[in-house]
Design an enzyme around this catalytic site. Structure first.
Site, PDB file in Angstrom:
ATOM      1  CE  LYS A 127       4.643 -19.707 -86.064  1.00 52.59           C
ATOM      2  NZ  LYS A 127       5.411 -19.381 -87.243  1.00 52.59           N
TER       3      LYS A 127
ATOM      4  CD  GLU B  51       7.887 -25.850 -88.339  1.00 49.46           C
ATOM      5  OE1 GLU B  51       6.680 -25.751 -88.563  1.00 49.46           O
ATOM      6  OE2 GLU B  51       8.481 -25.157 -87.509  1.00 49.46           O
TER       7      GLU B  51
ATOM      8  CG  ASN C 113       3.835 -22.661 -83.167  1.00 43.38           C
ATOM      9  OD1 ASN C 113       3.565 -22.021 -82.140  1.00 43.38           O
ATOM     10  ND2 ASN C 113       4.961 -22.490 -83.846  1.00 43.38           N
TER      11      ASN C 113
ATOM     12  N   GLY D 172       5.584 -19.128 -92.570  1.00 40.79           N
ATOM     13  CA  GLY D 172       4.881 -17.846 -92.586  1.00 40.79           C
ATOM     14  C   GLY D 172       5.044 -17.073 -93.880  1.00 40.79           C
TER      15      GLY D 172
ATOM     16  CB  SER E  84       3.281 -21.998 -96.102  1.00 40.42           C
ATOM     17  OG  SER E  84       3.981 -20.806 -95.762  1.00 40.42           O
TER      18      SER E  84
ATOM     19  CD  GLU F  93       8.420 -18.095 -85.727  1.00 36.59           C
ATOM     20  OE1 GLU F  93       7.744 -18.205 -84.698  1.00 36.59           O
ATOM     21  OE2 GLU F  93       7.930 -18.234 -86.881  1.00 36.59           O
TER      22      GLU F  93
ATOM     23  N   GLY G 195       0.068 -20.232 -88.999  1.00 34.74           N
ATOM     24  CA  GLY G 195      -1.032 -19.345 -89.402  1.00 34.74           C
ATOM     25  C   GLY G 195      -2.389 -20.027 -89.541  1.00 34.74           C
TER      26      GLY G 195
ATOM     27  CG  HIS H  69       9.379 -22.723 -84.158  1.00 36.87           C
ATOM     28  ND1 HIS H  69       9.628 -21.523 -84.777  1.00 36.87           N
ATOM     29  CD2 HIS H  69       8.324 -23.271 -84.798  1.00 36.87           C
ATOM     30  CE1 HIS H  69       8.737 -21.350 -85.741  1.00 36.87           C
ATOM     31  NE2 HIS H  69       7.935 -22.381 -85.784  1.00 36.87           N
TER      32      HIS H  69
HETATM   33  P1  PGA Z   1       3.218 -21.336 -90.742  1.00 38.23           P
HETATM   34  O1  PGA Z   1       4.139 -21.630 -89.460  1.00 38.23           O
HETATM   35  O2  PGA Z   1       2.262 -22.507 -90.867  1.00 38.23           O
HETATM   36  O3  PGA Z   1       2.515 -20.057 -90.437  1.00 38.23           O
HETATM   37  O4  PGA Z   1       4.131 -21.241 -91.920  1.00 38.23           O
HETATM   38  C1  PGA Z   1       4.615 -22.912 -89.193  1.00 38.23           C
HETATM   39  C2  PGA Z   1       5.423 -22.923 -87.931  1.00 38.23           C
HETATM   40  O5  PGA Z   1       6.108 -21.929 -87.653  1.00 38.23           O
HETATM   41  O6  PGA Z   1       5.405 -23.909 -87.171  1.00 38.23           O
END
Ligand code: PGA
Length: 241
Positions: A9, A161, A7, A167, A206, A91, A228, A89
């Site tokens: 983003k 998640e 992803n 993140g 993460s 976010e 990330g 998601h």
């Molecule tokens: P992250 O994000 O691997 O940077 O923690 C995961 C996600 O938001 O799907």
């Protein structure tokens, strides 16, 4: 085979997208890989991605067309060649105030266009500390995935998640992730019997090349949703190994 979904983003410019795919071609991948770039880059990504990598969107509208300025139509995403969408998601839920009800409408609409849906669930730190993890996740499943209309096995994927792990560098322990994945599996089985049992479950939050193996070793973890660490081709390749 595990499923690794990147992803991106709101990251990567055209040059970075090109560089990513040219680097990706040079390395071996043993697991299934999907990528969700910014919607603006779906066409570019489709033109560059190896054929076995599916390209999808990070969000799609609950409507097909009409006066919805700034929205991305699932019908158009399908027409463009996208294979899947992320729905709910954290976010989207936290920053854009999407509710389980909105997510249910988006999921149903995307499925009706034969897009696969990766439906995301997860608790906040406050909810975990209050012992509400399983009830929050079950409610997200019940409210977001009831009344889906028609769908075929393989079309629905659920990503767990934990919001506190996204993140932040704070990954859930394999045992913490497995506990929630097992509960999700049970819930989906109750909701959809055999079809629910076959839904693939991804862990996200993460995930990095150095912690992926242990997480993927858990019984109910079928893959990873990665933010990330999916931005650099070398890391993504390492995850796909
Ligand atoms: P992250 O994000 O691997 O940077 O923690 C995961 C996600 O938001 O799907």
């Amino acid at each position: 085979m595990k499923l690794i979904v990147g992803n991106w983003k709101m990251n990567q410019n055209q040059e970075q997208v090109r560089a990513f795919f040219s680097a990706l071609k040079s390395g071996p991948r043993q697991q299934e890989a999907w990528l969700a770039p910014q919607a603006l880059h779906i066409g570019l990504a489709l033109s560059l991605a190896p054929h076995d990598i599916k390209i999808g969107a990070q969000n799609s509208s609950e409507q097909d067309s009409g006066a919805f300025t700034g929205e991305n139509s699932p019908a158009t995403l399908k027409d463009l060649g996208a294979s899947f969408v992320l729905v709910g998601h954290s976010e989207r839920r936290q920053i854009f105030h999407e509710t389980n009800v909105t997510c249910a409408a988006k999921t149903k609409r995307a499925l009706s266009h034969n897009l696969a849906v990766i439906y995301c669930v997860g608790e906040t730190l406050t909810e975990r500390e209050a012992g509400q993890t399983l009830s929050v996740v079950k409610q997200q499943l019940r409210q977001g995935l009831s009344d889906l209309g028609g769908w075929h096995p393989g079309q629905l994927i659920v990503a767990y998640e934990p919001v506190w792990a996204i993140g932040t560098g704070k990954v859930a322990t394999p045992a913490q992730a497995q506990e929630v994945h097992a509960a999700i599996r049970t819930e989906l089985k109750e909701m959809y019997s055999a079809a629910g049992q076959a839904v693939r479950l991804l862990y996200g939050g993460s995930v990095k090349p150095d912690n992926v193996k242990e997480l993927m070793g858990q019984t109910d973890i079928d893959g990873a949703l990665v933010g990330g660490a999916s931005l650099k081709a070398t890391d993504f390749l390492a995850l796909c190994q």
